[in-house]
Design a protein around this motif. Structure first.
Motif, short mmCIF file in Angstrom:
data_model
loop_
_atom_site.label_atom_id
_atom_site.label_comp_id
_atom_site.label_asym_id
_atom_site.label_seq_id
_atom_site.Cartn_x
_atom_site.Cartn_y
_atom_site.Cartn_z
N GLN A 250 10.86 -37.31 74.42
CA GLN A 250 10.92 -35.86 74.37
C GLN A 250 9.58 -35.33 74.85
O GLN A 250 8.55 -35.63 74.24
N MET A 251 9.61 -34.56 75.90
CA MET A 251 8.38 -34.04 76.49
C MET A 251 8.37 -32.52 76.35
O MET A 251 9.23 -31.84 76.90
N ASN A 252 7.42 -32.03 75.60
CA ASN A 252 7.26 -30.58 75.37
C ASN A 252 5.95 -30.10 75.96
O ASN A 252 5.06 -30.90 76.26
N SER A 253 5.84 -28.80 76.09
CA SER A 253 4.61 -28.18 76.61
C SER A 253 4.15 -28.88 77.88
O SER A 253 2.97 -29.23 78.03
N LEU A 254 5.06 -29.06 78.79
CA LEU A 254 4.77 -29.80 80.01
C LEU A 254 3.71 -29.11 80.85
O LEU A 254 3.62 -27.87 80.90
N LYS A 255 2.92 -29.94 81.51
CA LYS A 255 1.84 -29.48 82.37
C LYS A 255 2.06 -30.04 83.77
O LYS A 255 2.70 -31.10 83.93
N PRO A 256 1.51 -29.40 84.78
CA PRO A 256 1.65 -29.95 86.14
C PRO A 256 1.15 -31.39 86.25
O PRO A 256 1.71 -32.17 87.02
N GLU A 257 0.14 -31.74 85.49
CA GLU A 257 -0.38 -33.11 85.53
C GLU A 257 0.55 -34.13 84.90
O GLU A 257 0.27 -35.34 84.96
N ASP A 258 1.63 -33.69 84.29
CA ASP A 258 2.65 -34.62 83.81
C ASP A 258 3.62 -35.04 84.92
O ASP A 258 4.47 -35.91 84.71
N THR A 259 3.47 -34.44 86.08
CA THR A 259 4.32 -34.81 87.22
C THR A 259 4.10 -36.27 87.58
O THR A 259 2.97 -36.71 87.81
N ALA A 260 5.19 -37.02 87.58
CA ALA A 260 5.09 -38.46 87.83
C ALA A 260 6.49 -39.06 87.86
O ALA A 260 7.46 -38.40 87.45
N VAL A 261 6.56 -40.28 88.33
CA VAL A 261 7.76 -41.08 88.10
C VAL A 261 7.57 -41.79 86.76
O VAL A 261 6.54 -42.43 86.53
N TYR A 262 8.53 -41.62 85.89
CA TYR A 262 8.47 -42.19 84.54
C TYR A 262 9.34 -43.44 84.48
O TYR A 262 10.50 -43.44 84.92
N TYR A 263 8.75 -44.51 83.95
CA TYR A 263 9.42 -45.79 83.84
C TYR A 263 9.50 -46.23 82.38
O TYR A 263 8.54 -46.04 81.63
N CYS A 264 10.59 -46.86 82.02
CA CYS A 264 10.59 -47.58 80.76
C CYS A 264 10.42 -49.06 81.05
O CYS A 264 10.77 -49.55 82.14
N ALA A 265 9.89 -49.75 80.09
CA ALA A 265 9.59 -51.16 80.25
C ALA A 265 9.59 -51.85 78.90
O ALA A 265 9.36 -51.20 77.87
N VAL A 266 9.85 -53.14 78.92
CA VAL A 266 9.82 -53.90 77.68
C VAL A 266 9.15 -55.25 77.92
O VAL A 266 9.29 -55.85 78.98
N PRO A 267 8.43 -55.72 76.90
CA PRO A 267 7.92 -57.09 76.92
C PRO A 267 8.94 -57.97 76.18
O PRO A 267 9.44 -57.59 75.12
N GLU A 268 9.24 -59.10 76.71
CA GLU A 268 10.29 -59.91 76.12
C GLU A 268 9.87 -60.42 74.76
O GLU A 268 8.83 -61.06 74.60
N ASN A 269 10.70 -60.11 73.74
CA ASN A 269 10.54 -60.65 72.39
C ASN A 269 9.24 -60.25 71.71
O ASN A 269 8.77 -60.97 70.83
N VAL A 270 8.65 -59.15 72.09
CA VAL A 270 7.45 -58.65 71.41
C VAL A 270 7.80 -57.34 70.74
O VAL A 270 8.08 -56.36 71.43
N PRO A 271 7.78 -57.27 69.42
CA PRO A 271 8.22 -56.06 68.74
C PRO A 271 7.15 -54.98 68.56
O PRO A 271 7.44 -53.90 68.05
N LEU A 272 5.93 -55.28 68.95
CA LEU A 272 4.83 -54.39 68.64
C LEU A 272 4.33 -53.64 69.86
O LEU A 272 4.46 -54.10 71.00
N CYS A 273 3.73 -52.49 69.59
CA CYS A 273 3.07 -51.72 70.63
C CYS A 273 1.65 -52.26 70.87
O CYS A 273 1.22 -53.20 70.21
N GLY A 274 0.99 -51.67 71.84
CA GLY A 274 -0.39 -52.06 72.11
C GLY A 274 -0.58 -52.92 73.34
O GLY A 274 -1.69 -53.34 73.63
N LEU A 275 0.50 -53.16 74.09
CA LEU A 275 0.39 -53.97 75.30
C LEU A 275 0.21 -53.08 76.53
O LEU A 275 0.49 -51.89 76.49
N GLY A 276 -0.23 -53.70 77.60
CA GLY A 276 -0.43 -52.99 78.85
C GLY A 276 0.68 -53.28 79.84
O GLY A 276 1.55 -54.11 79.62
N LYS A 277 0.60 -52.59 80.99
CA LYS A 277 1.66 -52.73 81.98
C LYS A 277 1.78 -54.15 82.49
O LYS A 277 2.87 -54.60 82.87
#
Length: 124
Positions: free
Chosen positions: A81-108
């Motif tokens: 959910q993206m609110n208060s959008l700004k021009p600098e939010d312009t981008a291609v948005y991707y979802c991604a997953v790390p296999e079998n890792v349940p935690l956040c904190g990883l990089g691309k």
């Protein structure tokens, strides 16, 4: 694993959009799910993540307080959910997953699967 994003489009500054990422092919262990974005002519950057361990989320500073992430495990779908959008939010948005890792904190570089992306354009 397949990831399909939807919901991108054109928004005005200050407006809102909601993106979806539907996943298929997960094993029994659901991974954390991430959002990244790539502005025109720039590197891909992390936006946020939702943990499959405890449902916690984290975000890059530039979107904190404006973007939220949620997840419907029954539908294997994550939402941005993206609110208060700004021009600098312009981008291609991707979802991604790390296999079998349940935690956040990883990089691309740690992601194993990526969607094809959905374009968000915010007009000034």
């Amino acid at each position: 694993v397949q990831l399909v994003e939807s919901g991108g489009g054109l928004a005005q500054t200050g407006g809102s959009l909601i993106l979806s990422c539907t996943a298929s092919g997960f094993s029994s262990d659901e991974p954390a799910m991430y959002w990244f974005r790539q502005p025109p002519g720039q590197e891909r950057e992390g936006v946020g993540c939702i943990s499959s361990y405890d449902g916690s989320t984290n975000f890059v500073d530039s979107v904190k307080g404006r973007f939220t992430i949620s997840r419907d495990s029954d539908k294997n779908t994550m939402y941005l959910q993206m609110n208060s959008l700004k021009p600098e939010d312009t981008a291609v948005y991707y979802c991604a997953v790390p296999e079998n890792v349940p935690l956040c904190g990883l990089g691309k570089e740690d992601m194993d699967y990526w969607g094809k992306g959905t374009l968000v354009t915010v007009s000034s």
